[in-house]
Write an enzyme that holds these catalytic residues in place. Structure first.
Site, PDB file in Angstrom:
ATOM      1  N   ARG A  28       0.843  -1.203   0.000  1.00  0.00           N
ATOM      2  CA  ARG A  28       0.000   0.000   0.000  1.00  0.00           C
ATOM      3  C   ARG A  28       0.878   1.253   0.000  1.00  0.00           C
ATOM      4  O   ARG A  28       1.889   1.306   0.710  1.00  0.00           O
ATOM      5  CB  ARG A  28      -0.947  -0.005   1.202  1.00  0.00           C
ATOM      6  CG  ARG A  28      -1.955  -1.119   1.108  1.00  0.00           C
ATOM      7  CD  ARG A  28      -3.070  -1.033   2.135  1.00  0.00           C
ATOM      8  NE  ARG A  28      -3.763  -2.316   2.155  1.00  0.00           N
ATOM      9  CZ  ARG A  28      -4.696  -2.688   1.284  1.00  0.00           C
ATOM     10  NH1 ARG A  28      -5.070  -1.862   0.329  1.00  0.00           N
ATOM     11  NH2 ARG A  28      -5.259  -3.883   1.354  1.00  0.00           N
ATOM     12  N   ASP A  29       0.438   2.242  -0.797  1.00  0.00           N
ATOM     13  CA  ASP A  29       1.152   3.516  -0.857  1.00  0.00           C
ATOM     14  C   ASP A  29       1.078   4.197   0.513  1.00  0.00           C
ATOM     15  O   ASP A  29       0.045   4.188   1.171  1.00  0.00           O
ATOM     16  CB  ASP A  29       0.538   4.412  -1.945  1.00  0.00           C
ATOM     17  CG  ASP A  29       1.453   5.546  -2.332  1.00  0.00           C
ATOM     18  OD1 ASP A  29       1.966   5.529  -3.469  1.00  0.00           O
ATOM     19  OD2 ASP A  29       1.667   6.458  -1.503  1.00  0.00           O
ATOM     20  N   ILE A  30       2.188   4.805   0.909  1.00  0.00           N
ATOM     21  CA  ILE A  30       2.260   5.454   2.225  1.00  0.00           C
ATOM     22  C   ILE A  30       1.388   6.719   2.274  1.00  0.00           C
ATOM     23  O   ILE A  30       0.996   7.154   3.356  1.00  0.00           O
ATOM     24  CB  ILE A  30       3.741   5.772   2.568  1.00  0.00           C
ATOM     25  CG1 ILE A  30       3.942   5.890   4.061  1.00  0.00           C
ATOM     26  CG2 ILE A  30       4.238   6.997   1.833  1.00  0.00           C
ATOM     27  CD1 ILE A  30       5.401   5.876   4.486  1.00  0.00           C
ATOM     28  N   ASN A  86       4.550   6.318 -13.781  1.00  0.00           N
ATOM     29  CA  ASN A  86       5.141   7.624 -14.045  1.00  0.00           C
ATOM     30  C   ASN A  86       6.596   7.452 -14.455  1.00  0.00           C
ATOM     31  O   ASN A  86       7.301   6.595 -13.904  1.00  0.00           O
ATOM     32  CB  ASN A  86       5.066   8.499 -12.786  1.00  0.00           C
ATOM     33  CG  ASN A  86       3.626   8.835 -12.408  1.00  0.00           C
ATOM     34  OD1 ASN A  86       2.803   9.070 -13.284  1.00  0.00           O
ATOM     35  ND2 ASN A  86       3.340   8.842 -11.123  1.00  0.00           N
ATOM     36  N   GLU A  94       8.830  10.051  -8.629  1.00  0.00           N
ATOM     37  CA  GLU A  94       9.556  10.454  -7.419  1.00  0.00           C
ATOM     38  C   GLU A  94      10.490   9.354  -6.925  1.00  0.00           C
ATOM     39  O   GLU A  94      11.521   9.638  -6.314  1.00  0.00           O
ATOM     40  CB  GLU A  94       8.566  10.792  -6.291  1.00  0.00           C
ATOM     41  CG  GLU A  94       7.794  12.070  -6.549  1.00  0.00           C
ATOM     42  CD  GLU A  94       6.682  12.298  -5.537  1.00  0.00           C
ATOM     43  OE1 GLU A  94       6.526  11.457  -4.622  1.00  0.00           O
ATOM     44  OE2 GLU A  94       5.979  13.308  -5.683  1.00  0.00           O
ATOM     45  N   HIS A  99       7.485   1.396 -10.863  1.00  0.00           N
ATOM     46  CA  HIS A  99       6.334   0.900 -10.103  1.00  0.00           C
ATOM     47  C   HIS A  99       5.046   1.265 -10.820  1.00  0.00           C
ATOM     48  O   HIS A  99       4.948   2.289 -11.484  1.00  0.00           O
ATOM     49  CB  HIS A  99       6.322   1.462  -8.682  1.00  0.00           C
ATOM     50  CG  HIS A  99       6.492   2.951  -8.618  1.00  0.00           C
ATOM     51  ND1 HIS A  99       7.715   3.557  -8.763  1.00  0.00           N
ATOM     52  CD2 HIS A  99       5.589   3.940  -8.449  1.00  0.00           C
ATOM     53  CE1 HIS A  99       7.568   4.866  -8.675  1.00  0.00           C
ATOM     54  NE2 HIS A  99       6.286   5.136  -8.498  1.00  0.00           N
ATOM     55  N   MET A 100       4.069   0.397 -10.636  1.00  0.00           N
ATOM     56  CA  MET A 100       2.729   0.633 -11.173  1.00  0.00           C
ATOM     57  C   MET A 100       1.821   1.000  -9.999  1.00  0.00           C
ATOM     58  O   MET A 100       1.813   0.308  -8.977  1.00  0.00           O
ATOM     59  CB  MET A 100       2.221  -0.635 -11.859  1.00  0.00           C
ATOM     60  CG  MET A 100       0.819  -0.520 -12.412  1.00  0.00           C
ATOM     61  SD  MET A 100       0.288  -2.115 -13.088  1.00  0.00           S
ATOM     62  CE  MET A 100       1.122  -2.082 -14.660  1.00  0.00           C
TER      63      MET A 100
HETATM   64  P1  5GP Z   1       5.874   8.159  -8.219  1.00  0.00           P
HETATM   65  O1  5GP Z   1       5.563   9.630  -8.081  1.00  0.00           O
HETATM   66  O2  5GP Z   1       7.354   7.895  -8.203  1.00  0.00           O
HETATM   67  O3  5GP Z   1       5.151   7.511  -9.355  1.00  0.00           O
HETATM   68  O4  5GP Z   1       5.241   7.491  -6.931  1.00  0.00           O
HETATM   69  C1  5GP Z   1       5.956   7.198  -5.781  1.00  0.00           C
HETATM   70  C2  5GP Z   1       4.951   6.754  -4.746  1.00  0.00           C
HETATM   71  O5  5GP Z   1       5.653   6.111  -3.693  1.00  0.00           O
HETATM   72  C3  5GP Z   1       4.175   7.910  -4.115  1.00  0.00           C
HETATM   73  O6  5GP Z   1       2.775   7.703  -4.316  1.00  0.00           O
HETATM   74  C4  5GP Z   1       4.562   7.852  -2.640  1.00  0.00           C
HETATM   75  O7  5GP Z   1       3.504   8.168  -1.772  1.00  0.00           O
HETATM   76  C5  5GP Z   1       5.035   6.414  -2.479  1.00  0.00           C
HETATM   77  N1  5GP Z   1       6.051   6.218  -1.466  1.00  0.00           N
HETATM   78  C6  5GP Z   1       7.185   6.954  -1.312  1.00  0.00           C
HETATM   79  N2  5GP Z   1       7.921   6.475  -0.278  1.00  0.00           N
HETATM   80  C7  5GP Z   1       7.231   5.408   0.201  1.00  0.00           C
HETATM   81  C8  5GP Z   1       7.475   4.496   1.277  1.00  0.00           C
HETATM   82  O8  5GP Z   1       8.481   4.562   1.977  1.00  0.00           O
HETATM   83  N3  5GP Z   1       6.550   3.533   1.494  1.00  0.00           N
HETATM   84  C9  5GP Z   1       5.419   3.425   0.724  1.00  0.00           C
HETATM   85  N4  5GP Z   1       4.575   2.448   1.029  1.00  0.00           N
HETATM   86  N5  5GP Z   1       5.156   4.264  -0.290  1.00  0.00           N
HETATM   87  C10 5GP Z   1       6.045   5.254  -0.537  1.00  0.00           C
END
Ligand code: 5GP
Length: 114
Positions: A28-30, A86, A94, A99-100
């Site tokens: 799950r996303d944080i 992304n 980020e 990741h999907m």
């Molecule tokens: P991006 O913007 O790279 O596509 O998405 C990165 C995602 O990773 C974001 O939705 C962010 O909330 C999530 N995320 C970043 N750090 C962590 C973490 O330490 N644990 C979890 N579960 N999600 C994270």
């Protein structure tokens, strides 16, 4: 350089893991953007969508299968959901471990923010 997701795979930092097999991990996303927000990653570290190679076909195909399975388990398959990857700055990436995002549980509106 390894990202935070490598640490999640290695269980060096905690995550709410919902699926794991030999190729992929889902957790799950944080900072969830919807009632269901799960991240699916290949265990092999691929920095961005630009870095995908033929050797990644199995893991990336598995991501799709697992996303559909998790959508059903989460009860959002019928209403629908969004799968997102992304890439780099314009894509808003980020974390540099491909990741999907599986996002759903509410109507998500137009595909792109204006
Ligand atoms: P991006 O913007 O790279 O596509 O998405 C990165 C995602 O990773 C974001 O939705 C962010 O909330 C999530 N995320 C970043 N750090 C962590 C973490 O330490 N644990 C979890 N579960 N999600 C994270």
């Amino acid at each position: 350089m390894s990202s935070i997701f490598a640490k999640i795979i290695a269980r060096e930092i905690p995550a709410d893991i919902v699926y794991e097999d030999e190729l992929v991990l889902a957790f799950r996303d944080i900072a969830p953007q919807a009632p269901v927000h799960i991240l699916l990653i290949p265990k092999r570290e691929i920095a961005t969508a630009n870095d995908v190679t033929p050797a990644d076909e199995a893991a990336l195909g598995r991501l799709m299968l697992v996303a559909a399975k998790l959508a059903a388990i989460e009860g959002i398959a019928e209403d629908g959901y969004r799968l997102l990857i992304n890439c780099n700055e314009h894509g808003g990436q980020e974390v540099f471990h491909l990741h999907m995002h599986l996002v759903g549980g509410r109507s998500l509106g137009p595909m792109l923010a204006k």
